[in-house]
Enzyme design. Sequence first.
Site, PDB file in Angstrom:
ATOM      1  N   THR A  76       0.833  -1.205   0.000  1.00 20.98           N
ATOM      2  CA  THR A  76       0.000   0.000   0.000  1.00 20.98           C
ATOM      3  C   THR A  76       0.866   1.254   0.000  1.00 20.98           C
ATOM      4  O   THR A  76       2.006   1.231   0.510  1.00 20.98           O
ATOM      5  CB  THR A  76      -0.911   0.003   1.247  1.00 20.98           C
ATOM      6  OG1 THR A  76      -1.437   1.318   1.438  1.00 20.98           O
ATOM      7  CG2 THR A  76      -0.156  -0.375   2.508  1.00 20.98           C
ATOM      8  N   ASP A  77       0.318   2.350  -0.519  1.00 22.58           N
ATOM      9  CA  ASP A  77       1.043   3.632  -0.463  1.00 22.58           C
ATOM     10  C   ASP A  77       1.184   4.133   0.975  1.00 22.58           C
ATOM     11  O   ASP A  77       1.979   5.025   1.249  1.00 22.58           O
ATOM     12  CB  ASP A  77       0.362   4.689  -1.344  1.00 22.58           C
ATOM     13  CG  ASP A  77      -1.057   5.024  -0.925  1.00 22.58           C
ATOM     14  OD1 ASP A  77      -1.595   4.380   0.001  1.00 22.58           O
ATOM     15  OD2 ASP A  77      -1.648   5.947  -1.525  1.00 22.58           O
ATOM     16  N   GLU A  78       0.408   3.539   1.904  1.00 21.98           N
ATOM     17  CA  GLU A  78       0.456   4.025   3.294  1.00 21.98           C
ATOM     18  C   GLU A  78       1.809   3.767   3.947  1.00 21.98           C
ATOM     19  O   GLU A  78       2.119   4.350   4.983  1.00 21.98           O
ATOM     20  CB  GLU A  78      -0.686   3.414   4.112  1.00 21.98           C
ATOM     21  CG  GLU A  78      -2.027   3.795   3.524  1.00 21.98           C
ATOM     22  CD  GLU A  78      -3.231   3.514   4.414  1.00 21.98           C
ATOM     23  OE1 GLU A  78      -3.084   3.516   5.640  1.00 21.98           O
ATOM     24  OE2 GLU A  78      -4.315   3.310   3.845  1.00 21.98           O
ATOM     25  N   TYR A 125      -1.435  -0.407  11.220  1.00 19.10           N
ATOM     26  CA  TYR A 125      -1.676  -1.055   9.922  1.00 19.10           C
ATOM     27  C   TYR A 125      -0.514  -0.790   8.962  1.00 19.10           C
ATOM     28  O   TYR A 125       0.100  -1.725   8.427  1.00 19.10           O
ATOM     29  CB  TYR A 125      -2.995  -0.558   9.304  1.00 19.10           C
ATOM     30  CG  TYR A 125      -3.112  -0.847   7.822  1.00 19.10           C
ATOM     31  CD1 TYR A 125      -3.225  -2.165   7.360  1.00 19.10           C
ATOM     32  CD2 TYR A 125      -3.081   0.183   6.868  1.00 19.10           C
ATOM     33  CE1 TYR A 125      -3.311  -2.444   5.999  1.00 19.10           C
ATOM     34  CE2 TYR A 125      -3.164  -0.089   5.512  1.00 19.10           C
ATOM     35  CZ  TYR A 125      -3.278  -1.394   5.078  1.00 19.10           C
ATOM     36  OH  TYR A 125      -3.357  -1.677   3.732  1.00 19.10           O
ATOM     37  N   LYS A 165       2.369  -3.332   7.289  1.00 21.63           N
ATOM     38  CA  LYS A 165       2.564  -3.519   5.840  1.00 21.63           C
ATOM     39  C   LYS A 165       4.009  -3.174   5.445  1.00 21.63           C
ATOM     40  O   LYS A 165       4.613  -3.853   4.615  1.00 21.63           O
ATOM     41  CB  LYS A 165       1.580  -2.649   5.039  1.00 21.63           C
ATOM     42  CG  LYS A 165       0.115  -3.030   5.186  1.00 21.63           C
ATOM     43  CD  LYS A 165      -0.216  -4.408   4.618  1.00 21.63           C
ATOM     44  CE  LYS A 165      -0.163  -4.452   3.099  1.00 21.63           C
ATOM     45  NZ  LYS A 165      -0.620  -5.790   2.600  1.00 21.63           N
TER      46      LYS A 165
HETATM   47  P1  NAD Z   1     -10.058  -6.798   2.749  1.00 18.42           P
HETATM   48  O1  NAD Z   1      -9.994  -6.511   4.206  1.00 18.42           O
HETATM   49  O2  NAD Z   1     -11.299  -6.482   1.979  1.00 18.42           O
HETATM   50  O3  NAD Z   1      -9.772  -8.363   2.501  1.00 18.42           O
HETATM   51  C1  NAD Z   1      -8.766  -9.054   3.193  1.00 18.42           C
HETATM   52  C2  NAD Z   1      -8.987 -10.541   2.940  1.00 18.42           C
HETATM   53  O4  NAD Z   1      -7.923 -11.248   3.596  1.00 18.42           O
HETATM   54  C3  NAD Z   1     -10.301 -11.088   3.545  1.00 18.42           C
HETATM   55  O5  NAD Z   1     -10.931 -11.936   2.618  1.00 18.42           O
HETATM   56  C4  NAD Z   1      -9.842 -11.841   4.779  1.00 18.42           C
HETATM   57  O6  NAD Z   1     -10.706 -12.933   5.113  1.00 18.42           O
HETATM   58  C5  NAD Z   1      -8.472 -12.329   4.342  1.00 18.42           C
HETATM   59  N1  NAD Z   1      -7.584 -12.596   5.470  1.00 18.42           N
HETATM   60  C6  NAD Z   1      -7.340 -11.790   6.542  1.00 18.42           C
HETATM   61  N2  NAD Z   1      -6.485 -12.393   7.387  1.00 18.42           N
HETATM   62  C7  NAD Z   1      -6.157 -13.595   6.820  1.00 18.42           C
HETATM   63  C8  NAD Z   1      -5.305 -14.652   7.204  1.00 18.42           C
HETATM   64  N3  NAD Z   1      -4.611 -14.612   8.354  1.00 18.42           N
HETATM   65  N4  NAD Z   1      -5.192 -15.721   6.397  1.00 18.42           N
HETATM   66  C9  NAD Z   1      -5.905 -15.793   5.227  1.00 18.42           C
HETATM   67  N5  NAD Z   1      -6.746 -14.827   4.826  1.00 18.42           N
HETATM   68  C10 NAD Z   1      -6.859 -13.736   5.620  1.00 18.42           C
HETATM   69  O7  NAD Z   1      -8.788  -6.080   2.129  1.00 18.42           O
HETATM   70  P2  NAD Z   1      -8.602  -5.375   0.703  1.00 18.42           P
HETATM   71  O8  NAD Z   1      -9.048  -3.978   0.795  1.00 18.42           O
HETATM   72  O9  NAD Z   1      -9.117  -6.270  -0.352  1.00 18.42           O
HETATM   73  O10 NAD Z   1      -7.004  -5.342   0.634  1.00 18.42           O
HETATM   74  C11 NAD Z   1      -6.272  -6.426   0.085  1.00 18.42           C
HETATM   75  C12 NAD Z   1      -4.796  -6.114   0.137  1.00 18.42           C
HETATM   76  O11 NAD Z   1      -4.538  -4.917  -0.594  1.00 18.42           O
HETATM   77  C13 NAD Z   1      -4.266  -5.863   1.544  1.00 18.42           C
HETATM   78  O12 NAD Z   1      -3.003  -6.461   1.645  1.00 18.42           O
HETATM   79  C14 NAD Z   1      -4.164  -4.356   1.645  1.00 18.42           C
HETATM   80  O13 NAD Z   1      -3.127  -3.985   2.530  1.00 18.42           O
HETATM   81  C15 NAD Z   1      -3.839  -3.991   0.216  1.00 18.42           C
HETATM   82  N6  NAD Z   1      -4.282  -2.659  -0.235  1.00 18.42           N
HETATM   83  C16 NAD Z   1      -5.571  -2.253  -0.066  1.00 18.42           C
HETATM   84  C17 NAD Z   1      -5.970  -1.000  -0.543  1.00 18.42           C
HETATM   85  C18 NAD Z   1      -7.407  -0.537  -0.428  1.00 18.42           C
HETATM   86  O14 NAD Z   1      -7.707   0.594  -0.789  1.00 18.42           O
HETATM   87  N7  NAD Z   1      -8.338  -1.361   0.041  1.00 18.42           N
HETATM   88  C19 NAD Z   1      -5.043  -0.182  -1.184  1.00 18.42           C
HETATM   89  C20 NAD Z   1      -3.728  -0.628  -1.334  1.00 18.42           C
HETATM   90  C21 NAD Z   1      -3.358  -1.872  -0.868  1.00 18.42           C
HETATM   91  P1  TYD Z   2     -10.459   4.429   4.762  1.00 16.18           P
HETATM   92  O1  TYD Z   2     -11.503   4.035   3.773  1.00 16.18           O
HETATM   93  O2  TYD Z   2     -10.499   3.805   6.127  1.00 16.18           O
HETATM   94  O3  TYD Z   2      -9.068   4.195   4.049  1.00 16.18           O
HETATM   95  P2  TYD Z   2      -7.567   4.646   4.518  1.00 16.18           P
HETATM   96  O4  TYD Z   2      -7.594   5.072   5.934  1.00 16.18           O
HETATM   97  O5  TYD Z   2      -6.799   3.376   4.332  1.00 16.18           O
HETATM   98  O6  TYD Z   2      -7.170   5.735   3.580  1.00 16.18           O
HETATM   99  O7  TYD Z   2     -10.535   5.989   4.957  1.00 16.18           O
HETATM  100  C1  TYD Z   2     -10.392   6.888   3.861  1.00 16.18           C
HETATM  101  C2  TYD Z   2     -10.417   8.304   4.415  1.00 16.18           C
HETATM  102  O8  TYD Z   2     -11.724   8.548   4.925  1.00 16.18           O
HETATM  103  C3  TYD Z   2      -9.460   8.522   5.580  1.00 16.18           C
HETATM  104  O9  TYD Z   2      -8.923   9.831   5.482  1.00 16.18           O
HETATM  105  C4  TYD Z   2     -10.348   8.424   6.814  1.00 16.18           C
HETATM  106  C5  TYD Z   2     -11.677   8.931   6.309  1.00 16.18           C
HETATM  107  N1  TYD Z   2     -12.876   8.338   6.960  1.00 16.18           N
HETATM  108  C6  TYD Z   2     -13.868   9.173   7.486  1.00 16.18           C
HETATM  109  O10 TYD Z   2     -13.781  10.423   7.436  1.00 16.18           O
HETATM  110  N2  TYD Z   2     -14.954   8.583   8.068  1.00 16.18           N
HETATM  111  C7  TYD Z   2     -15.091   7.238   8.178  1.00 16.18           C
HETATM  112  O11 TYD Z   2     -16.101   6.760   8.746  1.00 16.18           O
HETATM  113  C8  TYD Z   2     -14.081   6.395   7.618  1.00 16.18           C
HETATM  114  C9  TYD Z   2     -14.180   4.899   7.695  1.00 16.18           C
HETATM  115  C10 TYD Z   2     -12.986   6.999   7.008  1.00 16.18           C
END
Ligand code: NAD
Ligand code: TYD
Length: 340
Positions: free
Chosen positions: A125-127, A153, A157
Amino acid sequence: MTIIVTGGAGFIGSNFIFHMLEVYPEYRIVCLDKLTYAGNLSTLEKVKDNKNFRFVKADICDRQAVYKLFEEENPDIVVNFAAESHVDRSIETPEIFLQTNIIGTAVLMDACRKYGIKRYHQVSTDEVYGDLPLDRPDLFFTENTPLHTSSPYSSSKASADLLVLSYYRTFGLPVTISRCSNNYGPYHFPEKLIPLMVINALANKPLPVYGEGLNVRDWLYVEDHCRAIDLIIHNGRVGEVYNVGGHNEMSNIDIVKIICKTLGKPESLITYVSDRKGHDLRYAIDPEKIHKELGWLPETKFADGIQRTIKWYLENENWWKPIISGEYRNYYEKMYGKRE
Ligand code: NAD
Ligand code: TYD
């Protein structure tokens, strides 16, 4: 070609599985997922009968289960999406993030070393870069930006990323890493900003915006992220990190207002609540490397993607209603019940 996709019952992993089965109908896709609160088998409903798809319920930290799966499937590629992914939860309970995101990554890579692999891809992630100031729109995260995390978090990562690069250097494991900005699209779990606001607005419930809503995220449609990973696992250079993002920065409050407007809901639903601890101000990706090396560009404009996403939530109550009625309801009460 056999690909193990971990975390494939979650948001991005499931979209990646749909993408791969469609683009490479001859590939075998094996989803390994623990089905935590964030993983839902209903998400994989449309592929469950595909003969090239298999679902296995297991924890990536469970070495025995992971090794057994490698023995059965002899995978060519592993793409690791499995993670605890929500910043707010990491502030409440950091430990599970360390367990899954760091130890789980190590177990998967140990399996790759033991059984051999063509590619291990870590979805990061970019985080991991921390945040950028709001008053310096000229600054972007490049692959050389130092890791400088803010939350448990993002720290977990970043730790995993370092471990992945160490397995490349020390053991010669053929790894790649992608660091993507915020995704949005179908099957996004309703604790995250966009689906939470859509679902609350539909129920005429308050829309809890943290702080003043001025924090900026760089939004990318999930399918564009999936295409980027597809390119990296096939053509990316081993040992390299690729940033993924589409130059689409938006403040949270602007996103929430777009959602209100699209759904015909009043902005009076917006409720400013206490800020997230350590809240990152701005994320912004410089995607030049993946563009130049692999020809990747985002295809979905935010204006289209957000409309498509909102429509998806309107048409797929069957998916999210059971989710928000279960354990998630307790979480929501805990997080927002007393948050003023
Ligand atoms: P999500 O929370 O929707 O899904 C996570 C999945 O992982 C779930 O299906 C969960 O059951 C499974 N999981 C959790 N712990 C596990 C374990 N111990 N063993 C096996 N499975 C397990 O997450 P997402 O938003 O789809 O993100 C997926 C990946 O992409 C993550 O690694 C996250 O850090 C990365 N990512 C997410 C975003 C975003 O905007 N959502 C952006 C950049 C990177
Ligand atoms: P989020 O979807 O949790 O993603 P991330 O923290 O990984 O960027 O949040 C996106 C942005 O929205 C973040 O700046 C926090 C804000 N946010 C709210 O203002 N209210 C909310 O209820 C949530 C879940 C997030």
